[in-house]
Motif scaffolding. Structure first.
Motif, PDB file in Angstrom:
ATOM      1  N   GLU A   1      -3.508  -5.184  -1.359  1.00  0.00           N
ATOM      2  CA  GLU A   1      -4.406  -6.068  -2.054  1.00  0.00           C
ATOM      3  C   GLU A   1      -3.604  -7.384  -1.657  1.00  0.00           C
ATOM      4  O   GLU A   1      -2.590  -7.618  -2.274  1.00  0.00           O
ATOM      5  N   VAL A   2      -4.524  -8.650  -1.145  1.00  0.00           N
ATOM      6  CA  VAL A   2      -3.752  -9.937  -1.014  1.00  0.00           C
ATOM      7  C   VAL A   2      -4.527 -10.883  -2.003  1.00  0.00           C
ATOM      8  O   VAL A   2      -4.977 -11.824  -1.264  1.00  0.00           O
ATOM      9  N   ASN A   3      -4.969 -10.445  -3.261  1.00  0.00           N
ATOM     10  CA  ASN A   3      -5.660 -11.261  -4.162  1.00  0.00           C
ATOM     11  C   ASN A   3      -4.939 -11.798  -5.372  1.00  0.00           C
ATOM     12  O   ASN A   3      -5.615 -12.034  -6.327  1.00  0.00           O
TER      13      ASN A   3
ATOM     14  N   THR B   1       2.098 -13.524  -3.928  1.00  0.00           N
ATOM     15  CA  THR B   1       2.271 -12.615  -3.184  1.00  0.00           C
ATOM     16  C   THR B   1       3.073 -11.556  -3.967  1.00  0.00           C
ATOM     17  O   THR B   1       3.694 -11.562  -4.950  1.00  0.00           O
ATOM     18  N   TYR B   2       2.910 -10.106  -3.410  1.00  0.00           N
ATOM     19  CA  TYR B   2       3.763  -9.224  -3.810  1.00  0.00           C
ATOM     20  C   TYR B   2       5.127  -9.267  -3.970  1.00  0.00           C
ATOM     21  O   TYR B   2       5.745  -8.728  -5.147  1.00  0.00           O
ATOM     22  N   ASP B   3       6.024 -10.138  -3.119  1.00  0.00           N
ATOM     23  CA  ASP B   3       7.186 -10.210  -3.358  1.00  0.00           C
ATOM     24  C   ASP B   3       7.588 -11.365  -4.372  1.00  0.00           C
ATOM     25  O   ASP B   3       8.508 -11.670  -4.531  1.00  0.00           O
TER      26      ASP B   3
ATOM     27  N   THR C   1      -0.976   1.349   6.979  1.00  0.00           N
ATOM     28  CA  THR C   1      -2.293   1.686   6.035  1.00  0.00           C
ATOM     29  C   THR C   1      -2.790   0.583   5.036  1.00  0.00           C
ATOM     30  O   THR C   1      -3.894   0.231   5.052  1.00  0.00           O
ATOM     31  N   ALA C   2      -1.762   0.125   4.516  1.00  0.00           N
ATOM     32  CA  ALA C   2      -2.081  -1.098   3.515  1.00  0.00           C
ATOM     33  C   ALA C   2      -2.433  -2.306   4.397  1.00  0.00           C
ATOM     34  O   ALA C   2      -3.362  -2.728   3.863  1.00  0.00           O
ATOM     35  N   ILE C   3      -1.819  -2.620   5.668  1.00  0.00           N
ATOM     36  CA  ILE C   3      -2.158  -3.722   6.202  1.00  0.00           C
ATOM     37  C   ILE C   3      -3.858  -3.609   6.443  1.00  0.00           C
ATOM     38  O   ILE C   3      -4.720  -4.353   6.900  1.00  0.00           O
ATOM     39  N   GLN C   4      -3.988  -2.273   7.035  1.00  0.00           N
ATOM     40  CA  GLN C   4      -5.332  -2.208   7.587  1.00  0.00           C
ATOM     41  C   GLN C   4      -6.303  -2.220   6.633  1.00  0.00           C
ATOM     42  O   GLN C   4      -7.566  -2.437   6.635  1.00  0.00           O
ATOM     43  N   ALA C   5      -5.941  -2.049   5.179  1.00  0.00           N
ATOM     44  CA  ALA C   5      -6.749  -1.966   4.092  1.00  0.00           C
ATOM     45  C   ALA C   5      -7.062  -3.614   3.722  1.00  0.00           C
ATOM     46  O   ALA C   5      -7.896  -3.917   2.840  1.00  0.00           O
TER      47      ALA C   5
END
Length: 625
Positions: free
Chosen positions: A589-591, A595-597, A537-541
């Motif tokens: 979100e990828v902004n 990165t998240y990690d 779901t996150a990747i599709q967003a």
């Protein structure tokens, strides 16, 4: 009417309590599942460093006692089936699984990784040091989301509501000083289920793009400490640019008690005063070194009230507003300081709301400071106290949001979900809790009441009275009543959100208030799966990102363009502050700058440092300072 019915946790029937206490030491033969980290959709470099004794630091740096004991570590957990479960506590019984405290039950680090943690039991045991004989025992929680009912040795010790705030119970009447003590905590966390309207920030039971996995349970540190019966329960402490120290020492009894406050620079006492508890008093320190992002000077403070002593600290600075060349400006120590920071969500892929450890938590702030940011907007979340201590030490100003109610959405009938009267009163109570809990941290510059209309009643304008309420609680800071829109003229800021380009202080700007670009940027850049929240779901967003750039060169070029636009608006218009979205990626979100990690930094550091310096230089040119 369901909300009204759940506001009141049922009081345990005495006969049921007696039966349970009678079985307190008759442990069941339940096989408890041993703790192990669950594999989250993404890890960090700190995931494997957490271990089973997390967060060993004293959790409350502004009111620190020497005699304390950390209760963090491996506890027991099991899910409950309903709100009524609190009437039948599992005293003396092993629970289903081990859990790491502090942690969010939905996180991998918890060892549970729950998906619907509405009702939960937590259990541990503790002993009281012999050296505490004759003293009271205080049980402290950094934060529990959302409602906590606490039992010690089979007796209810207290109840707390509010998922972001510290609370303390004096458990002296319930503690056995010479034996093992059972601590049992029942937690109810509805998040955004059914018709609940409570402060939840970005938590959603069904995460989607800008709304994230919820956090339930005991997500900040737990500890006990020794104190006299009449002890310090709250310390309000601040220093201004002229060296005036403002103090209120709150006592457990509320009876006037003599107080001594001493300010230290290293080993030297540079100022002190005697006063009385439960009422404000002031004194002067001569020529203190002021606190600012460029020189975050802090002084240690010792406070004594009767037989109780706590250690604290303060920074001398004054926050205000004033006109420079006909433009309303935020002032720090009498000078206009252009504020530039990131929207900081405070989320971690392995711990969600709970950072893996102190090093990880401070890493984000160090990255921002290294790039030249002088501010961070803590976005609709309240952090552990040590996060604010880190901002104080590093010199990062904080714009602190109140955790938001549900975002604007419709129920099954199509009606917009907004708080009813009792829910609004609870929101206001928790707003007061936030201000009182955090107002002594020097780094906090302004309070945000509402974000983008989430939970903001529009049939009347509650922000008008809430702004005055916050200013009465804390007259030393500015108030951003409305960050985003539905602005009715309240507060010190005219706060605009615009993606991706900024529109800061441009017409039609309310010239009677300070112009701030409360959010802008948000440009995205996709990364390989090993750095993504690996959830379909996150990747599709990801494609819902405001803009997606094909590579890092394009991302940095686009960021440079937007920062150049902001510089131009600072030179031409009334722009006084900007908030870039955002520090890190979060789930779909990828902004982020990272990165998240936190393993990949997108920023071209040299370019970003130059562009950020350009903002400060543009502000200096605009004001002639």
């Amino acid at each position: 009417m369901r909300w009204l019915s759940t506001l009141l946790i049922p009081i345990l029937a005495s006969e049921s309590l007696a039966r349970s206490v009678g079985n307190l030491h008759q442990l069941s033969s339940r096989q408890t599942t041993q703790y192990a980290v669950k594999q989250p959709p993404l890890t960090t470099n700190w995931t494997d460093q957490v271990g089973t004794n997390p967060w060993p630091e004293y959790p409350r740096p502004q009111r620190q006692r020497s005699d304390w004991k950390n209760l963090n570590g491996i506890w027991q957990y099991q899910a409950a089936t309903s709100l009524d479960a609190v009437q039948s506590p599992p005293f003396g019984q092993d629970l289903a699984a081990e859990v790491l405290i502090p942690s969010c039950l939905e996180s991998g680090l918890s060892g549970i990784q729950a998906t619907s943690a509405y009702y939960s039991w937590f259990r541990t045991n503790f002993t009281v040091p012999d050296s505490w004989s004759g003293q009271n025992v205080l049980l402290n929680f950094g934060a529990v989301d959302y409602e906590a009912t606490v039992f010690v040795n089979g007796q209810q010790a207290g109840f707390n509501r509010g998922g972001y705030f510290e609370f303390t119970f004096d458990i002296t009447p319930f503690v056995n000083a010479t034996a093992n003590n059972e601590l049992l905590v029942y937690v109810h966390d509805p998040t955004d289920s059914e018709d609940y309207v409570i402060p939840i920030g970005k938590q959603h039971l069904v995460p989607s793009h800008i709304f994230y996995t919820p956090c339930s349970g005991i997500w900040q540190s737990v500890w006990i400490e020794s104190a006299p019966a009449n002890h310090i329960t709250q310390l309000d402490l601040s220093g201004d640019m002229h060296g005036q120290v403002n103090v209120t020492v709150h006592s457990a009894t509320g009876n006037s008690t003599s107080v001594r406050v001493a300010v230290h620079d290293g080993d030297s006492e540079i100022g002190s005063a005697n006063g009385t508890s439960d009422q404000p008093f002031q004194f002067k320190v001569t020529n203190p070194k002021l606190w600012s992002p460029d020189s975050p000077n802090l002084y240690n403070v010792a406070v004594t009230m009767g037989d109780d002593t706590v250690d604290s600290y303060l920074g001398f600075r004054t926050i205000s507003r004033g006109q420079l060349d006909g433009v309303e400006r935020p002032l720090l120590n009498g000078n206009f300081t252009f504020l530039f920071g990131t929207l900081d969500q405070g989320y971690w892929p392995d711990g969600l709301y709970t950072p893996p450890n102190r090093e990880a938590m401070e890493y984000d702030l160090k990255v921002l400071k290294d790039l030249g940011f002088n501010m961070v907007r803590k976005h609709i979340k309240v952090e552990p106290a040590l996060w604010y201590r880190a901002c104080d030490e590093m010199g990062l100003l904080v714009i602190q949001d109140m955790p938001a109610l549900r975002p604007l959405e419709n129920d099954a009938s199509g009606a917009t979900i907004l708080p009813n009267e009792s829910q609004q009163q609870e929101f206001e109570r928790q707003l007061e809790l936030m201000v009182n809990q955090l107002k002594s941290y020097p780094s906090i510059f302004a309070w945000v009441i509402y974000n983008e209309g989430w939970g903001q009643i529009t049939t009347y304008y509650p922000e008008l009275s809430l702004t005055e309420q916050v200013k009465q609680l804390d007259p030393t800071r500015l108030v951003d009543a409305i960050s985003g829109w539905y602005d009715h003229g309240a507060g010190d800021f005219h706060d605009n959100h615009h993606y991706a380009s900024p529109q800061c202080g441009t017409p039609p700007h309310d010239a009677s208030r300070i112009a701030i670009q409360g959010e802008f940027g948000g440009v995205g850049h996709n990364v390989s799966i090993e750095h993504l929240w690996n959830d379909p779901t996150a990747i599709q967003a990801i494609n819902q990102t405001y803009e997606l750039d094909p590579d890092l060169d394009a991302w940095n070029y686009r960021s440079h363009q937007l920062l150049t636009e902001l510089q131009d608006q600072v030179r031409r218009y009334a722009c006084s502050a900007g908030v870039w979205t955002q520090t890190t990626d979060v789930e779909g979100e990828v902004n982020g700058l990272m990165t998240y990690d936190r393993r990949v930094k997108r920023v071209d550091a040299e370019q970003w440092r130059k562009d950020i310096r350009g903002l400060y230089e543009a502000a200096e040119e605009r004001t002639g300072s």
